[in-house]
Every structure is written in structure tokens, then in C-alpha cells.
Design a protein around this motif. Structure first.
Motif, PDB file in Angstrom:
ATOM      1  N   GLY A 120      14.024   3.786 -21.721  1.00 52.26           N
ATOM      2  CA  GLY A 120      14.171   2.613 -20.884  1.00 52.26           C
ATOM      3  C   GLY A 120      15.131   2.895 -20.157  1.00 52.26           C
ATOM      4  N   GLY A 121      15.718   1.280 -20.607  1.00 48.83           N
ATOM      5  CA  GLY A 121      17.397   0.417 -19.524  1.00 48.83           C
ATOM      6  C   GLY A 121      17.038   0.871 -18.594  1.00 48.83           C
ATOM      7  N   PRO A 122      16.016  -0.557 -17.541  1.00 48.13           N
ATOM      8  CA  PRO A 122      16.045   0.272 -16.243  1.00 48.13           C
ATOM      9  C   PRO A 122      17.246  -1.164 -15.556  1.00 48.13           C
ATOM     10  N   ASN A 123      16.952  -1.111 -14.622  1.00 52.21           N
ATOM     11  CA  ASN A 123      17.833  -1.936 -14.421  1.00 52.21           C
ATOM     12  C   ASN A 123      17.922  -3.109 -13.682  1.00 52.21           C
ATOM     13  N   GLY A 131      14.857   8.667 -12.705  1.00 52.93           N
ATOM     14  CA  GLY A 131      16.361   8.720 -12.985  1.00 52.93           C
ATOM     15  C   GLY A 131      15.791   7.751 -14.360  1.00 52.93           C
ATOM     16  N   HIS A 132      15.509   7.371 -15.081  1.00 50.58           N
ATOM     17  CA  HIS A 132      15.071   6.107 -15.534  1.00 50.58           C
ATOM     18  C   HIS A 132      13.623   6.967 -16.034  1.00 50.58           C
ATOM     19  N   LEU A 133      12.753   7.856 -15.009  1.00 51.28           N
ATOM     20  CA  LEU A 133      11.741   8.281 -16.073  1.00 51.28           C
ATOM     21  C   LEU A 133      11.393   8.994 -17.200  1.00 51.28           C
ATOM     22  N   VAL A 157      13.797  -1.950 -24.401  1.00 55.51           N
ATOM     23  CA  VAL A 157      14.205  -1.770 -23.318  1.00 55.51           C
ATOM     24  C   VAL A 157      15.451  -1.743 -22.900  1.00 55.51           C
ATOM     25  N   HIS A 158      16.491  -2.309 -23.272  1.00 53.38           N
ATOM     26  CA  HIS A 158      17.608  -2.924 -22.544  1.00 53.38           C
ATOM     27  C   HIS A 158      18.302  -2.248 -21.369  1.00 53.38           C
ATOM     28  N   LEU A 159      17.562  -3.922 -21.591  1.00 52.69           N
ATOM     29  CA  LEU A 159      17.984  -3.916 -19.391  1.00 52.69           C
ATOM     30  C   LEU A 159      18.875  -4.050 -19.347  1.00 52.69           C
ATOM     31  N   LEU A 322      32.403  -4.816 -19.998  1.00 47.85           N
ATOM     32  CA  LEU A 322      32.122  -4.039 -19.322  1.00 47.85           C
ATOM     33  C   LEU A 322      30.857  -2.964 -20.482  1.00 47.85           C
ATOM     34  N   TYR A 323      30.643  -1.682 -19.473  1.00 45.55           N
ATOM     35  CA  TYR A 323      29.572  -1.921 -20.214  1.00 45.55           C
ATOM     36  C   TYR A 323      29.624  -1.029 -21.606  1.00 45.55           C
ATOM     37  N   ALA A 324      30.709  -0.579 -21.535  1.00 45.99           N
ATOM     38  CA  ALA A 324      30.938  -0.585 -23.190  1.00 45.99           C
ATOM     39  C   ALA A 324      31.227  -1.664 -24.359  1.00 45.99           C
ATOM     40  N   THR A 326      28.922  -4.826 -23.571  1.00 51.63           N
ATOM     41  CA  THR A 326      27.549  -4.686 -23.824  1.00 51.63           C
ATOM     42  C   THR A 326      26.821  -4.303 -24.933  1.00 51.63           C
ATOM     43  N   ASP A 327      27.769  -2.665 -25.077  1.00 54.79           N
ATOM     44  CA  ASP A 327      27.122  -2.134 -25.613  1.00 54.79           C
ATOM     45  C   ASP A 327      27.294  -2.134 -27.419  1.00 54.79           C
ATOM     46  N   LEU A 328      28.673  -2.392 -27.499  1.00 54.33           N
ATOM     47  CA  LEU A 328      29.349  -2.775 -28.707  1.00 54.33           C
ATOM     48  C   LEU A 328      28.266  -4.834 -29.329  1.00 54.33           C
ATOM     49  N   LEU A 344      18.679   4.800 -32.569  1.00 50.38           N
ATOM     50  CA  LEU A 344      18.978   5.988 -31.528  1.00 50.38           C
ATOM     51  C   LEU A 344      19.021   5.229 -29.809  1.00 50.38           C
ATOM     52  N   TYR A 345      19.303   5.535 -29.515  1.00 51.98           N
ATOM     53  CA  TYR A 345      19.575   6.024 -27.623  1.00 51.98           C
ATOM     54  C   TYR A 345      19.490   7.540 -27.245  1.00 51.98           C
ATOM     55  N   ILE A 346      18.328   6.972 -25.763  1.00 51.15           N
ATOM     56  CA  ILE A 346      18.067   7.871 -24.634  1.00 51.15           C
ATOM     57  C   ILE A 346      18.414   7.931 -23.653  1.00 51.15           C
ATOM     58  N   VAL A 347      19.016   8.419 -23.318  1.00 51.93           N
ATOM     59  CA  VAL A 347      20.515   7.791 -21.717  1.00 51.93           C
ATOM     60  C   VAL A 347      20.290   9.477 -21.526  1.00 51.93           C
ATOM     61  N   ASP A 348      20.817   9.619 -19.873  1.00 54.47           N
ATOM     62  CA  ASP A 348      20.874  10.298 -19.206  1.00 54.47           C
ATOM     63  C   ASP A 348      22.490  11.197 -19.919  1.00 54.47           C
ATOM     64  N   ARG A 350      24.317  12.620 -18.765  1.00 52.48           N
ATOM     65  CA  ARG A 350      25.782  12.863 -18.488  1.00 52.48           C
ATOM     66  C   ARG A 350      26.607  11.704 -19.268  1.00 52.48           C
ATOM     67  N   GLN A 351      25.998  10.170 -19.756  1.00 51.71           N
ATOM     68  CA  GLN A 351      26.667   8.888 -20.341  1.00 51.71           C
ATOM     69  C   GLN A 351      27.308   9.447 -21.925  1.00 51.71           C
ATOM     70  N   SER A 352      27.114  10.550 -21.853  1.00 49.99           N
ATOM     71  CA  SER A 352      27.205  11.255 -23.082  1.00 49.99           C
ATOM     72  C   SER A 352      28.724  11.053 -23.840  1.00 49.99           C
ATOM     73  N   HIS A 354      30.262   8.244 -22.852  1.00 49.96           N
ATOM     74  CA  HIS A 354      30.698   6.324 -23.309  1.00 49.96           C
ATOM     75  C   HIS A 354      30.139   6.695 -24.222  1.00 49.96           C
ATOM     76  N   PHE A 355      28.775   7.359 -24.987  1.00 52.63           N
ATOM     77  CA  PHE A 355      28.337   6.640 -26.061  1.00 52.63           C
ATOM     78  C   PHE A 355      29.692   7.814 -27.134  1.00 52.63           C
ATOM     79  N   THR A 356      29.651   8.621 -27.168  1.00 50.29           N
ATOM     80  CA  THR A 356      31.275   9.267 -28.183  1.00 50.29           C
ATOM     81  C   THR A 356      31.674   7.456 -28.203  1.00 50.29           C
TER      82      THR A 356
END
Ligand code: ARG
Length: 591
Positions: A120-123, A131-133, A157-159, A322-324, A326-328, A344-348, A350-352, A354-356
Motif C-alpha cells: 500500500g504505502g500511501p502518502n 503508482g500506489h495501485l 499499510v505503512h503510511l 530519513l526514509y531508511a 524509519t524503515d529500520l 515482505l515489502y511490496i514496493v516499486d 526503483r526502491q530496490s 533503499h531496501f538492500t
């Protein structure tokens, strides 16, 4: 119930009797459906150790397999294949058992497994766009598939509710009305329950502020400061944040409801903030983080990397998260609250990177235990016919709401057209409701039938068609079955007949397809691959339609055969219902 396993066991037993290595007994579904159902390709490998021709070995295997209650025939075929046809009576029997099982033969995983899904990950304060679809659609399908095989799933949903967009909105509000109590630093009372804006206003504030920040340096600086004050716990700003959240979340929920997507947890980045200070202290204390140009970073590169993985920045020089970060911190929270086996993260896609970085930092610092899997499922972009990210006709970013409206309208027109063609009664209200159901299938199936990692072209005409590999085609097939069952004596409740094989090719194909459901559904779930489930469902629909066109079902004079056929198609319907439920849509009664 596992048909592949049954066939495999037959072959293994034959290998054992022949003194061959049982572990070499590989059986695969045939890709020459005209010749056989399964094939064994082991002879090629065995020929090296046995120093015999593959065809001779294949001969031996096929003779040994011979005929049994399960195998109707087996034959060797040059240059060394063994072709197997399954016994029709065995298939009918298997399908009867599958039909009698409330789980349709789909097996549960052997031991408990807890999976947290982040999708989900809506802002907050930004309207949902397409993009969130994909995240929502793919995530919802995988959630349902995992649950179906007994995985315990917790979806979040991780807003996106703690980034710069919040500072931008706060500063914009401040400029519009500086007298609002939220900006009075001396205020110690209780803040109003009512938000100082409505959903519509909020939607306009963010784009305006974002545009301003690109042109006005001072405004941008103020917004950055407001963001870090908010993160630092400023009372007034945090009170504003809850207003923004409330207004924005009810709008999001409406959108997700239309998509039939739901979440167990409505947490966001802001909920993880309370874990940040201790986490960062720990990183520093244990020597995992160090200062670099004023920022605090964790090195995550490895010698084996083929391309450079930059350090993970966990605190900016101005002290902001930062984004990282919050994710940590969210991982700290998730591990503490739920001890999952996997996140499990289901995200665009292009954020690969970041997750690595985040995954490596999480493992390196030990905030995530060694045994907990961190998985990133990165999906591709939904493009327009010009192969560029899907846009509105005016070239702007498409809102999810508008996209759904458009598809519903197209679907409505098609349904009306179809009903007119078939001279069926039209009930506008009902057709509107049907259009919503069918539109959802078009939208979701178009997305899910493609491998998630790939980009795909969203072609509204193609995806709303009743023909071809589309959601509406699947539903059309189901509606056809429902209509036959309705017209039959038994009505729509499960017909009583025992399914028997009556001797035509289409029926054989259909029985075989149904019998493969437990395997196909189970594998798709284990691989988190909705496109595989889609492919199966499509093939099942094709097999049914083939059968339907060559069989008189209702007009059959033979009562026994008619009953068997009704049970058979009812089983097809149940399998399809189960399958599309996992994909996240449902079928109407007519269309
Ligand atoms: N809000 C983010 C975005 O719109 C997606 C969040 C994905 N999940 C996560 N844990 N980072 O790009």
C-alpha cells in the motif's frame, strides 16, 4: 491432494523396481498436451552413468510403468522421453475427492509461519495515484494466497506520514493563518478536536506547498525545520499531524474499499519514531554507525558486490530522520511486537537500492534476528500505450479514483452492449453494480497476470474485453456456468451427481486441469506469484469453454451423465471462485 506427487511416486516406484536411482525420477507436466499429460526426462541424465542409449532406458522405464490404476499408458519416445497419460477413471475419482474437500485439495503448510506484509504505502495528504495501485493490488492478492495455504499474515499499510511533506503542509498552513493555536509555542491547553481544513482543502495544500518549495528557498528551509521539529516532538505540530492523518486516512480507506483491499494495521512512519533515539544510540554504542560529513551512516557494502552499495544514512546533519531511519525503526517495532518469520515489502522496484541498504543494516546491527527473512518484491511500472508511466489525457498524474471511474464507465457500456446483443433485459441500477464488479476484475487481472517485476502497458480497451486473457473473460465464463446451474433442476446449490468420465476429449482435459488445482494454487502461493495463479485460472476457463462447446449439458437425455456434468461444472465454478477470491475480485450472477 497433490496430483504431481501421485504421478511422481508411481515413477519413483518403477525406478526402484528397475534398480535406478529414485532421486533421478523427475516428472514434469507435459508441454505436448496432444501426446501426454506428464513426461519423464530422466533417461538423458541416466544414460551417462549407465552407458546406455537414452531411448533404451526410456523403453525400460515405460515398460515398467506399464498400466496401473493411475497410469493409463506410458510410451517411450525418441530421443529419450517417457510420455505418460493418466487414467481417466483415476482422474474422475481424484476430482470427486477434491470436490468433496472444503479446501478443494489445497494443502496447508506443515508448520506455523508468521509473515508481516508491508504494502500500500500511501502518502498522507497526497491523493492516491496509480503508482500506489500495483502495491495494493499485488499485496492484497499475495496476502490472500498466503492465508489460503495457512500462513499467518499481518498486513500493514505503512503510511508515509513523517517526511518533508508534513513540514511543507505545516508551513503552508502557517502562512495561510498564522493565528492558529497550533503555532502558538506558549499554548499548553488542549487542542481543538476539529481539523482546521477538510479533505478537499488538504488535497490542495500539499501540491501548492510542494510547488512553492521548489521556487522559494526560504520556504523550503522553514519546511525542513518544521519537519525536524515535528519529529522532535513539537506539541502543536503533532496535534496538526493527527488532524492531517484523520482526514487523509478516511479518504484512503474509501479508495482501498473500492479496490477491495484491506489492512490489519494502519501504522505509519510516525509510529516508529519512538524507537529511533534508542536505536541510533545503540548503533553508535556498538560501533555500527559513524559520522560522515555531519551525517550518521552505517557501512553496508560487501566485497562481493558487483556494483557499489553506498552507506545507509540513518541521521541527517540537521538531526532529522530519513526514509531508511524509519524503515529500520519500523523493523525494531515489528520484531518486538510480532517476532515474524518474514517481513515482505511490496514496493516499486526503483526502491530496490533503499531496501538492500536497509536489510543489510538491519542484519548487520542485529535489530533483525538472523533467522528472520527480509524480502523485497519490487514491481515494475504501469505504463500507458506510449510505454511511459500512465498519465491522464492531459498529461498529468492519474488519480486512482479517476482511473477506477473510467474503467467502470467503459465496463458499463460494454455490459449494456452485450445485453442488447443478446436481447436481455437491462436494469440500469443492477448493471451499474455489475460494472463495478467487472471493472475491478479488469483492473486487477490486468495487473496480476503479468509477472510483478515487469513493467506492463495498461490498455483499457484490451483489459475490459470479454475475450482473451482478461478479468472480464474469466467472469464471463463463471457467469456462463452459473446460468447453466440455475437452469438445471438443482438450482445453484451443489449438484449431487458423482463425477464420472464419459469419454470425450474436452472432458478429459477439464478433469486434468481441475486435478492440478491444489498443485498450482499451492506453488503460486509459495512463490508469491499471482501471475501463475492467473495463468492457471485462464487455462481452466479455456478448458471449460472447450468442454462447453462440445457437450450438451442440459439437453442430455442420459440422466446420470447430465448429473455428472453438472457436478463437474459446479466444481469448476468453485475452483474459479476460490482462485479469483485469492486474486481479490468476485463474479456477478449475470453480465
Ligand atoms: N510511502 C512510500 C512511497 O510512496 C512507500 C512505502 C513503502 N514501504 C516501506 N516500508 N518503505 O514511495
Amino acid at each position: 491432494m497433490d496430483l504431481n506427487h501421485v504421478i511422481n511416486t508411481e515413477v519413483r516406484d518403477a525406478f526402484a523396481r528397475l534398480g535406478l536411482d529414485e532421486d533421478q525420477a523427475f516428472v514434469s507436466l507435459s508441454n505436448r498436451k496432444d501426446l501426454c499429460d506428464y513426461q519423464v526426462n530422466s533417461a538423458f541424465r541416466l544414460s551417462k552413468t549407465l552407458k546406455k542409449k537414452p531411448l533404451d532406458i526410456a523403453d525400460e522405464i515405460s515398460k515398467e510403468l506399464g498400466k496401473s490404476g493411475i497410469i493409463a499408458s506410458s510410451a517411450s519416445c525418441a530421443p529419450g522421453f517417457v510420455n505418460i497419460k493418466v487414467s481417466e477413471d483415476f482422474l474422475a475419482d481424484f476430482v470427486n475427492k477434491l470436490s468433496g474437500d472444503k479446501d478443494l485439495g489445497v494443502e496447508k503448510i506443515p508448520s506455523p509461519y508468521r509473515l508481516i506484509m508491508d504494502y500500500g504505502g500511501p502518502n498522507v495528504a497526497k491523493p492516491l495515484h496509480i503508482g500506489h495501485l500495483r502495491s495494493a493490488v499485488i499485496g492484497e492478492a499475495i496476502k490472500r494466497m498466503e492465508r489460503r495455504i495457512g500462513v499467518e499474515v499481518i498486513s500493514d499499510v505503512h503510511l508515509g506520514d513523517f517526511g518533508l511533506q508534513m513540514g511543507l503542509i505545516i508551513e503552508e498552513l502557517k502562512d495561510t493563518d498564522p493565528t492558529l493555536v497550533y503555532f502558538d509555542k506558549n499554548f499548553t491547553g488542549k487542542y481543538p478536536d476539529e481539523a482546521p481544513f477538510c479533505a478537499g482543502e488538504l488535497e490542495e495544500i500539499y501540491p501548492r506547498a510542494s510547488k512553492r518549495s521548489k521556487e522559494d528557498e526560504d520556504f523550503k528551509r522553514r519546511a525542513l525545520k518544521a519537519t525536524s521539529d515535528l519529529q522532535g516532538g513539537d506539541r502543536g505540530y503533532n496535534a496538526l499531524l493527527s488532524h492531517i492523518l484523520n482526514v487523509s486516512i478516511s479518504d484512503m480507506k474509501e479508495n482501498y474499499e473500492r479496490l477491495d483491499v484491506s489492512f490489519d494495521l494502519w501504522l505509519g512512519e510516525s509510529d516508529a519514531q519512538k524507537y529511533v533515539p534508542d536505536m541510533i544510540d545503540g548503533f553508535v554504542r556498538d560501533g555500527f554507525a559513524h559520522e560522515s560529513e555531519g551525517a550518521l551512516v552505517i557501512d553496508v557494502s560487501r566485497e562481493t558486490d558487483s556494483k557499489e552499495i553506498p552507506p545507509c544514512i540513518v541521521r541527517k546533519s540537521d538531526g532529522a530522520s530519513l526514509y531508511a531511519t524509519t524503515d529500520l525503526a519500523t523493523l525494531v517495532q515489528r520484531i518486538g511486537d510480532y517476532s515474524p518469520d518474514e517481513v515482505l515489502y511490496i514496493v516499486d522496484k526503483r526502491q530496490s537500492l533503499h531496501f538492500t541498504q536497509v536489510f543489510r543494516a538491519a542484519k548487520k546491527t542485529g535489530i533483525v534476528p538472523e533467522g528472520t527473512a527480509l524480502t523485497f518484491l519490487g514491481f515494475g511500472t504501469m505504463n500507458g500505450r506510449d510505454k511511459k508511466p500512465f498519465k491522464t489525457r492531459q498529461g498529468g498524474v492519474m488519480r486512482l479514483k479517476d482511473l477506477i471511474d473510467d474503467i467502470e464507465d467503459v465496463m458499463y457500456e460494454k455490459i449494456i452492449e452485450n445485453k442488447k446483443e443478446k436481447n436481455e433485459k437491462i436494469d440500469e441500477q443492477r448493471e451499474r453494480t455489475t460494472a463495478k464488479t467487472v471493472a475491478l476484475s479488469a483492473l486487477k487481472y490486468a495487473d496480476l497476470s503479468n509477472q510483478a517485476q515487469k513493467d506492463y502497458v495498461f490498455d483499457i480497451d484490451r483489459f475490459t474485453s470479454f475475450e482473451g486473457n482478461t478479468g472480464p473473460y474469466i467472469l464471463y465464463t463463471m457467469v456462463r456456468i452459473k446460468s447453466i446451474l440455475r437452469k438445471s433442476q438443482t438450482g445453484e446449490k451443489d449438484p449431487e451427481g458423482k463425477i464420472a468420465y464419459n469419454g470425450n476429449e474436452g472432458e478429459r482435459e477439464l478433469l486434468l486441469k481441475i486435478a492440478q488445482y491444489p498443485n498450482e494454487a499451492g506453488e503460486a502461493a509459495k512463490e508469491k506469484a499471482p501471475h501463475k495463479l492467473c495463468a492457471y485460472i485462464y487455462e481452466l476457463c479455456d478448458a471449460f469453454n472447450h468442454f462447453y462447446h462440445e457437450t450438451k449439458i442440459l439437453a442430455d437425455g442420459d440422466e446420470e451423465r447430465k448429473k455428472s456434468n453438472l457436478s463437474l461444472i459446479n466444481t469448476v465454478l468453485r475452483v474459479l471462485e476460490d482462485g479469483i477470491f485469492m486474486l481479490g475480485f468476485s463474479a456477478p450472477d449475470s453480465m
